[in-house]
Enzyme design. Structure first.
Site, short mmCIF file in Angstrom:
data_model
loop_
_atom_site.label_atom_id
_atom_site.label_comp_id
_atom_site.label_asym_id
_atom_site.label_seq_id
_atom_site.Cartn_x
_atom_site.Cartn_y
_atom_site.Cartn_z
N LEU A 120 25.65 55.89 -66.73
CA LEU A 120 24.42 55.18 -67.06
C LEU A 120 24.58 54.67 -68.49
O LEU A 120 25.16 55.35 -69.33
CB LEU A 120 23.20 56.11 -66.97
CG LEU A 120 22.84 56.69 -65.61
CD1 LEU A 120 21.65 57.63 -65.75
CD2 LEU A 120 22.53 55.59 -64.59
N ASP A 121 24.06 53.48 -68.76
CA ASP A 121 24.10 52.97 -70.13
C ASP A 121 23.38 53.94 -71.06
O ASP A 121 22.49 54.69 -70.65
CB ASP A 121 23.39 51.61 -70.21
CG ASP A 121 24.11 50.53 -69.42
OD1 ASP A 121 25.30 50.70 -69.14
OD2 ASP A 121 23.45 49.52 -69.10
N ARG A 122 23.74 53.88 -72.33
CA ARG A 122 23.09 54.75 -73.32
C ARG A 122 21.57 54.65 -73.25
O ARG A 122 20.86 55.66 -73.32
CB ARG A 122 23.56 54.37 -74.73
CG ARG A 122 22.96 55.25 -75.83
CD ARG A 122 23.14 54.63 -77.20
NE ARG A 122 24.48 54.73 -77.71
CZ ARG A 122 24.93 55.72 -78.48
NH1 ARG A 122 24.14 56.72 -78.81
NH2 ARG A 122 26.17 55.70 -78.93
N ARG A 160 20.65 45.11 -65.48
CA ARG A 160 20.16 44.36 -66.63
C ARG A 160 20.58 42.89 -66.54
O ARG A 160 19.77 41.98 -66.76
CB ARG A 160 20.70 44.99 -67.91
CG ARG A 160 20.21 46.40 -68.16
CD ARG A 160 21.08 47.17 -69.13
NE ARG A 160 21.14 46.52 -70.44
CZ ARG A 160 21.87 46.99 -71.45
NH1 ARG A 160 22.62 48.07 -71.29
NH2 ARG A 160 21.87 46.35 -72.61
#
Length: 232
Positions: A58-60, A151
């Site tokens: 998962l992205d930060r 995103r």
């Protein structure tokens, strides 16, 4: 499902082979270019007292359900499940504007930075529209796993995520920080479904909304929509 809260990790599912945690926004999955000493993998390792194997990312800025394997053998099996499309993911996203009620975004993206674009598909469904501001709550269901897929796909249809400093609007992000106290990427991995690496049984894990995102949704009149998601 086993629920275990520890000082190091909010564990949603745990057995001898895998563990699923509810990652907070702002935390890396593992040490990257920044060589962070505090990452999700270390927190889970410390909570369990053993090494764990990351099998997806998962992205930060993204919070929510994050899966680790507890053995090398389980990691190999789960990784193959991801590659073959047997893992299903659902993300809750707060986006600008009013997208169509539902749709499919079919737009190639790179698997990682600097690579060639490959096919990428995300299905989405609008689950709520704010009466307070011009924004919508979307359930995004990526069918592939590409770099920043949710995103970038939502930005591709001109409905960027609130709080996205890379693919969104700086002006909008600043306003949402000031007016709704939203200081993070408005993306949460709310559900993860995968075949168990040993039994092949389908495991479904849901991750509750963190307070920083839940309070902003409440201020936008979207709390009821967030808690009535059409999860499988």
């Amino acid at each position: 499902m086993t629920l275990l809260n520890t000082p190091n990790a909010d564990i949603l599912f745990l057995d001898r082979h895998v563990v699923v945690v509810n990652k907070p926004s702002g935390l890396l999955v593992h040490r990257g270019w920044d060589n962070d000493d505090d990452v999700a993998m270390f927190r889970v390792r410390d909570a369990l007292g053993q090494h764990v194997y990351p099998v997806h990312r998962l992205d930060r800025g993204t919070s929510g359900a994050l899966l680790f394997a507890r053995t090398r053998e389980a990691a190999a099996v789960v990784s193959r499940a991801f590659e073959s499309g047997r893992v299903e993911k659902q993300y809750l996203a707060l986006v600008r504007g009013a997208p169509p009620d539902a749709g499919v975004i079919d737009y190639p993206l790179p698997k990682s930075e600097g690579q060639a674009r490959v096919p990428a598909v995300t299905r989405y469904q609008v689950v709520g529209r704010s009466t307070v501001d011009r924004c919508s709550l979307v359930l995004a269901m990526p069918e592939t796993g590409r770099l920043h897929q949710v995103r970038r796909h939502l930005r591709h249809i001109d409905h960027p995520l609130v709080g996205d400093v890379r693919h969104g609007s700086g002006e909008i992000n600043r306003r949402y920080r000031a007016e709704y106290n939203l200081h993070r990427l408005a993306l949460h991995a709310v559900e993860l479904a995968f075949p168990h690496p040993v039994t092949d049984a389908r495991i479904v894990v849901t991750a509750g909304l963190p307070e920083d995102l839940a309070s902003a949704l409440a201020a936008l009149g979207l709390a009821r929509a967030a808690h009535a998601l059409p999860l499988r």
